[in-house]
Scaffold this motif. Structure first.
Motif, mmCIF file in Angstrom:
data_model
loop_
_atom_site.group_PDB
_atom_site.id
_atom_site.type_symbol
_atom_site.label_atom_id
_atom_site.label_comp_id
_atom_site.label_asym_id
_atom_site.label_seq_id
_atom_site.Cartn_x
_atom_site.Cartn_y
_atom_site.Cartn_z
ATOM 1 N N ASN A 1 45.631 50.888 35.721
ATOM 2 C CA ASN A 1 46.962 51.125 36.331
ATOM 3 C C ASN A 1 48.092 49.968 36.148
ATOM 4 O OD1 ASN A 1 46.305 49.607 38.462
ATOM 5 N ND2 ASN A 1 46.741 51.073 39.984
ATOM 6 N N GLN A 2 47.314 48.963 35.483
ATOM 7 C CA GLN A 2 48.200 47.833 35.178
ATOM 8 C C GLN A 2 48.997 48.012 33.868
ATOM 9 O OE1 GLN A 2 44.403 46.438 35.563
ATOM 10 N NE2 GLN A 2 44.779 44.477 36.442
ATOM 11 N N ARG A 3 48.446 48.685 32.816
ATOM 12 C CA ARG A 3 49.001 48.725 31.464
ATOM 13 C C ARG A 3 48.549 49.755 30.905
ATOM 14 N NH1 ARG A 3 46.422 44.280 31.978
ATOM 15 N NH2 ARG A 3 48.538 43.095 32.446
ATOM 16 N N ARG B 1 46.313 47.276 25.818
ATOM 17 C CA ARG B 1 46.393 45.773 25.894
ATOM 18 C C ARG B 1 45.680 45.187 24.829
ATOM 19 N NH1 ARG B 1 43.593 41.115 29.604
ATOM 20 N NH2 ARG B 1 44.910 39.395 29.154
ATOM 21 N N THR C 1 39.665 55.501 42.800
ATOM 22 C CA THR C 1 40.211 54.348 42.630
ATOM 23 C C THR C 1 38.935 53.576 42.367
ATOM 24 O OG1 THR C 1 41.753 52.657 42.972
ATOM 25 C CG2 THR C 1 40.449 53.622 44.820
ATOM 26 N N HIS D 1 42.091 47.318 37.861
ATOM 27 C CA HIS D 1 42.250 48.175 38.927
ATOM 28 C C HIS D 1 42.745 49.411 38.379
ATOM 29 C CE1 HIS D 1 46.293 46.965 40.065
ATOM 30 N NE2 HIS D 1 45.673 45.815 40.114
ATOM 31 N N GLY D 2 42.267 50.448 38.994
ATOM 32 C CA GLY D 2 43.185 51.957 38.343
ATOM 33 C C GLY D 2 42.325 53.071 38.971
ATOM 34 N N LEU D 3 42.582 54.255 38.256
ATOM 35 C CA LEU D 3 42.424 55.591 38.730
ATOM 36 C C LEU D 3 41.284 56.153 38.006
ATOM 37 C CD1 LEU D 3 43.287 58.024 40.321
ATOM 38 C CD2 LEU D 3 44.967 58.357 38.503
ATOM 39 N N GLU E 1 41.230 38.701 33.442
ATOM 40 C CA GLU E 1 42.000 39.323 34.425
ATOM 41 C C GLU E 1 41.147 40.510 35.216
ATOM 42 O OE1 GLU E 1 45.020 41.460 32.416
ATOM 43 O OE2 GLU E 1 46.385 41.872 34.245
#
Lengths: 452, 360
Positions: free
Chosen positions: A122-124, A127, A75, A95-97, A92
Motif C-alpha cells: 500500500n505504499q505504491r 517501484r 495485512t 506494508h500492505g494488504l 525500505e
C-alpha cells in the motif's frame, strides 16, 4: 569540459535500471497461517493462501471441512535491518494488504473450486530503482516486495485423494520515458538553468502459469507438488535531453539521448515438493523442498547506449572536448540454482466448544544464489535463516451472525542474514571489500471467513 | 428442473455484504510514501575527490578547498599523521629575494625569493583546516645542505613521532619522544640510490607506512620515477627498487614523470593489509594530475585509469584515512600570497557525498 556537460554525462552514464527479482511471497509469505509455517504448506494448504502455495488446495477445504466460500483479508509488515560494513542500508520497510477468496463448487459428485489471491503493497503500485551500475544494492529486498501480485486459479478433485489445480499469476512492472528540455546556463548550470521534464510510465502486467497437485495416499499423510513458471521481462528506460546551452547569451543547441535495456523483472522456475504428516489429530508436521532455477537469470545489469551532440555556432571560436561515452554491455549474473528446505509444525493447543487455538512454528533456509561479487558489479545478498511463529484462533459457533467459521491468524518471523564478505579482485575497486548482513522482521494478521 | 449449485444456496447477500465490510476494515491504505534515502555505502578511496567548501574549512579561497590561510610564507611538501597533525616544508620571505626567472613555469614557486626551507608542524583540531605551524626542524648536518623538505611523520605505538625528511644528501630521520625532534643518525637513512645505473640519483619526497609484511615501506621519488625500499624497523632500509606504475592511461597529454608519493596503509574488511599510493603524474603539457595505485605486497601496484582529482595542478598529495570510508586528500595548489606565486594547502574528500566537519 563545462560543468553543464559534466552534469549531463554523469547523469547519463550513471543511469542503469535495476531489475526486481522474484516476488514478495517468497520472502514474507502469503497469509499468516502459511507464513507462520515457513511456507511448508504445499501438501495440505486449503485456505486462501492456496492461491499462491498450491492451487490444488482451493478445493481441499470444501471436501475436508464441508466449508463453502472462503474470504480472507489481512495485512503484513516487514522491517529490514540490513547493513553493509555496519552502515544501515536503509532498505525500505514494506506494508500492505493480502486478500483473496476460494469459491468451491460441485456438479453432482465432481468437486471444483475457483480462487483469487492478491498481494497489494500500500505504499505504491510499482517501484523502479535506477542506481549506478556498480552501486551495492540488496538485490532481493529493495524493489522486489514493491509489486502487485494477483493470481486466479481453478482446481478440481477428480477423486477423494487427488486434487489438481492451476492458474495464472499476474505481476506488475513499469516502462519509463524521461524527456527534459530547456536551457542550460553554461556559466551557472546549477543556479541559472531553466529545464522542464516529463516522465511517462506505463504500468504493465505480466502473466505466468502455476500448477499444483495434492495427494492423500492415507489419512495421516498428504503430499503436494507445485510448479511456478519463469518470467523474464525486458524493460527499456529512455531519456532524451533537448536543451540549449546558454554561453553568455550565445545559444548552443544540443541533444542527449540515452537508452538503457535490462531485465526489469525475472521470476525463476520453481518446483516444490512437500509432505504433511498427522501423527495425531491435533498435530501436523510439514516438510518441503523447493528447487529454484536461478541459473537461468542472464543479467541484472543491462546494456547502455548514449549519444551526445552539440551544434556549436560557427561564430563561436570554441572547442569543447566531448569525452567518449562508452556503450556498456550486460554483465552476466552467474546466479546459482538453489534448494530451499522448509519445515513447519502446527498444534491444536486448545479445543472447546466454539473455540480452537492453534500454535505454529516454522523454519526455512535459503542459500544465496548470488556469487561472490569480485568485479565492478555489487549485487548484495547473503544466506537467510528464517524462524517463524504464529497462532490461529478459530471461532465456529457464530450463528446466526455468521453461518460459518471465523479464523484469525497472526504470525511473526525473523530472518537472520549471516555476515558475508565480498572480496574484490581489484584493490582499486570503488567500494572495496565489504561485509553485508543483518536481519529482517516481518509479521502480519489475516482473517478468513469460511462459510458453511 | 434447474439445479441450483449447492454453494449458492448457502450464500446470502446480507451475510456476504456484512462479512466483506468487516474484512475490508482490516485493510489499510495510504497515499504512496517517499522511499528513504540510500544508506552510506562503502568506499575504496579511489575518488573522485571533492574540494572542501569554505563552509567546511572555514577559509575562503581561491584556490578551491583552501585549508590554510595564505600568508607571505611559501609552503611545500605536506603530510599528515593519523591523528591529523600537519607537517609541511615552508619558508619565510628572504631578506633579499632574487628575481623570478622568466622561464620558470607559471605555477611553480620561485624559492630564490624565500629563505631556506624548514619543517613546520601545525596541530590539528576538529576542523579539516589548519593554522600556521611552528618550526620543528631545520637543516644542520653537512649532508643536509641548506634546506629540509618533504616531511613525512609516522606515529609510533609508544607515542614517539618519527619524522622522515628529504635533504640534499638523501632521506633523513628525526624522532620526537615528547621534548622535540632529534636526529636518529649522523647521516641519511637512504643516500644515493641505483648507483651505477642510468637511474642513479638522490632520493627525495619520502612517504613511509607500516604496510604488508608487516614491514616499513619507504616510497620516494628519484629522477622521473618513484622507488621503494623496505625495512623491518623503519631505520635500516634495503631492497631498494623502482616501482612500475605504468598502466592504461586515458589522459590526452603523455606522462613524462611520476613524483611525490603519498602513501597510506590500511586493512581491508577482508583482513588484507594494503598500501594506497597517491602520486603526481607530470604531463607533457605541464599539468600535474593525482593518481592512485594500490598494492597488497608493497611492491606490485595496480594503477587507476583516471586521476582521482579533477584539478590540473595539484602537487604533493598527502592522504589521511579518516575511517574505512572517508579519505581526506591534502595537496598544494597554485595561489598568490602577498603578490607572489606560492602554493596553498588545499583539501578534498572522498566519497564526495561526505559532508564534513565530522572528522575526529
Amino acid at each position: 569540459m563545462s560543468r553543464a556537460l559534466a552534469l549531463i554525462l554523469t547523469f547519463g552514464a550513471a543511469w542503469s535500471p535495476a531489475p526486481a527479482l522474484a516476488q514478495a511471497m517468497d520472502t514474507f509469505g502469503f497469509g499468516s497461517r502459511s507464513a507462520a509455517l515457513a511456507g511448508a504448506v504445499t501438501a495440505d494448504v486449503e485456505d486462501v493462501s492456496a492461491n499462491y502455495y498450491n492451487p490444488a488446495g482451493i478445493v481441499r477445504g470444501a471436501h475436508a471441512r464441508g466449508s463453502g466460500l472462503r474470504i480472507m483479508a489481512g495485512t503484513f509488515v516487514a522491517a529490514p535491518m540490513l547493513s553493509i560494513n555496519g552502515e544501515d542500508s536503509r532498505v525500505e520497510p514494506i506494508h500492505g494488504l493480502v486478500t483473496g477468496l476460494n469459491v468451491p463448487g460441485n456438479i453432482d459428485t465432481f468437486r471444483f473450486g475457483f480462487g483469487l489471491g492478491l498481494h497489494l503493497p500500500n505504499q505504491r503500485l510499482s517501484r523502479s530503482l535506477a542506481p549506478p551500475r556498480d552501486q551495492p544494492r540488496w538485490e532481493f529486498y529493495e524493489s522486489r516486495p514493491h509489486r502487485i501480485y494477483l493470481a486466479a486459479n481453478l482446481a478440481i478433485q477428480p477423486w477423494d485423494f487427488l486434487r489438481i489445480g492451476g492458474g495464472i499469476a499476474f505481476q506488475s512492472t513499469s516502462d519509463q520515458d524521461l524527456a527534459i528540455r530547456g536551457v542550460i546556463d553554461f556559466l551557472q548550470p546549477e543556479d541559472a538553468s531553466r529545464l522542464e521534464h516529463r516522465v511517462t510510465a506505463d504500468l504493465l502486467a505480466i502473466r505466468y502459469p502455476q500448477l499444483g497437485v495434492q495427494v492423500d495416499p492415507i489419512d495421516a499423510l498428504s503430499i503436494g507438488l507445485v510448479y511456478r513458471g519463469q518470467v523474464s521481462l525486458g524493460g527499456t528506460l529512455r531519456a532524451a535531453v533537448d536543451a540549449n546551452i546558454d554561453l553568455a547569451g550565445i545559444d548552443i543547441p544540443g541533444t542527449f539521448l540515452l537508452e538503457s535495456e535490462s531485465v526489469s523483472l525475472f521470476l525463476p522456475h520453481q518446483v516444490s515438493l512437500g509432505a504433511t504428516v498427522r501423527p495425531t489429530k491435533w498435530v501436523r508436521a510439514m516438510a518441503e523442498l523447493t528447487f529454484v532455477h536461478w541459473a537461468a537469470y542472464e543479467s541484472p545489469v543491462g546494456s547502455f547506449k548514449a549519444d551526445l551532440n552539440l551544434d556549436i555556432p560557427a561564430q563561436l571560436p570554441l572547442e569543447i572536448p566531448i569525452p567518449d561515452i562508452v556503450d556498456q554491455s550486460p554483465v552476466p549474473a552467474s546466479f546459482r540454482d538453489r534448494f530451499v528446505p522448509r519445515i513447519g509444525v502446527e498444534v491444536d493447543a486448545h479445543k472447546s466448544h466454539g473455540l480452537t487455538l492453534l500454535g505454529r512454528a516454522g523454519y526455512l533456509y535459503e542459500h544465496s544464489p548470488v556469487p561472490m561479487q569480485r568485479g565492478s558489479i555489487n549485487l548484495v545478498d547473503t544466506n537467510r535463516h528464517v524462524l517463524s511463529l504464529g497462532i490461529g484462533i478459530v471461532l465456529d459457533d457464530l450463528e446466526p451472525l455468521l453461518p460459518g467459521e471465523l479464523v484469525i491468524d497472526i504470525h511473526g518471523a525473523y530472518a537472520f542474514f549471516p555476515d558475508r564478505l565480498m572480496r574484490k579482485s581489484s584493490l582499486l575497486d570503488p567500494y572495496g571489500d565489504y561485509v553485508a548482513g543483518g536481519g529482517l522482521w516481518n509479521g502480519g494478521l489475516s482473517a478468513e471467513v469460511r462459510f458453511r | 428442473m434447474k439445479k441450483t449449485p449447492v454453494w449458492l444456496a448457502r450464500f446470502t447477500p446480507m451475510s456476504t455484504a456484512g462479512t466483506l465490510c468487516a474484512l475490508a476494515a482490516l485493510s489499510c491504505g495510504s497515499v504512496g510514501e517517499r522511499a528513504p534515502a540510500p544508506g552510506l555505502l562503502p568506499h575504496g578511496g579511489v575518488g573522485p575527490f571533492r574540494d572542501l567548501s569554505a563552509d567546511e574549512t572555514g577559509i575562503v579561497g581561491p584556490p578551491d578547498g583552501l585549508a590554510r590561510a595564505l600568508t607571505p610564507d611559501a609552503l611545500d611538501g605536506v603530510a599528515l599523521t593519523e591523528a591529523g597533525d600537519l607537517y609541511y616544508a615552508g619558508a619565510p620571505l628572504a631578506a633579499a629575494p632574487t628575481p623570478r626567472p622568466a622561464d620558470l613555469p607559471e605555477n611553480d614557486v620561485h624559492w630564490g625569493a624565500f629563505a631556506a626551507r624548514r619543517i613546520y608542524r601545525a596541530v590539528g583540531d576538529e576542523s579539516p583546516s589548519f593554522q600556521a605551524g611552528s618550526v620543528v626542524l631545520m637543516a644542520e648536518a653537512p649532508w643536509e645542505g641548506e634546506a629540509l623538505e618533504d616531511p613525512c611523520p609516522l606515529s609510533m605505538p609508544d607515542g614517539r613521532t618519527r619524522l622522515y625528511y628529504a635533504a640534499a644528501g638523501g632521506i633523513g630521520l628525526a624522532e620526537d619522544a615528547g621534548s622535540g625532534f632529534s636526529r636518529v643518525s649522523a647521516g641519511p637513512l637512504l643516500g644515493r640510490v641505483f648507483e651505477g645505473t642510468a637511474r642513479e640519483g638522490v632520493p627525495g619526497e619520502p612517504s613511509v607506512v607500516v604496510g604488508p609484511g608487516p614491514a616499513y615501506w619507504l616510497y620516494f621519488s628519484v629522477g622521473a620515477e618513484i622507488g621503494v625500499a623496505r625495512s623491518e624497523d623503519g631505520l635500516s632500509f634495503t631492497d631498494v627498487r623502482r616501482l612500475d606504475l605504468s598502466g592504461p592511461d586515458e589522459t590526452t597529454s603523455p606522462e613524462v614523470a611520476v613524483a611525490s608519493p603519498g602513501a597510506v596503509a590500511l586493512t581491508t574488511r577482508a583482513g588484507q593489509r594494503i598500501v594506497r599510493l597517491y602520486f603526481e603524474s607530470v604531463r607533457a603539457d605541464g599539468s600535474h594530475l593525482i593518481y592512485l595505485a594500490a598494492s597488497d605486497n608493497g611492491v606490485d601496484f595496480e594503477r587507476s585509469v583516471l586521476p582521482v582529482d579533477a584539478a590540473l595542478d595539484k602537487r604533493s598529495p598527502a592522504p589521511r584515512q579518516v575511517d574505512e570510508r572517508v579519505t581526506l586528500l591534502y595537496a598544494t595548489a597554485p595561489a598568490i600570497g602577498a603578490g607572489r606565486q606560492v602554493r596553498g594547502l588545499v583539501a578534498s574528500v572522498a566519497p564526495s557525498v561526505e559532508m564534513l566537519p565530522a572528522l575526529r
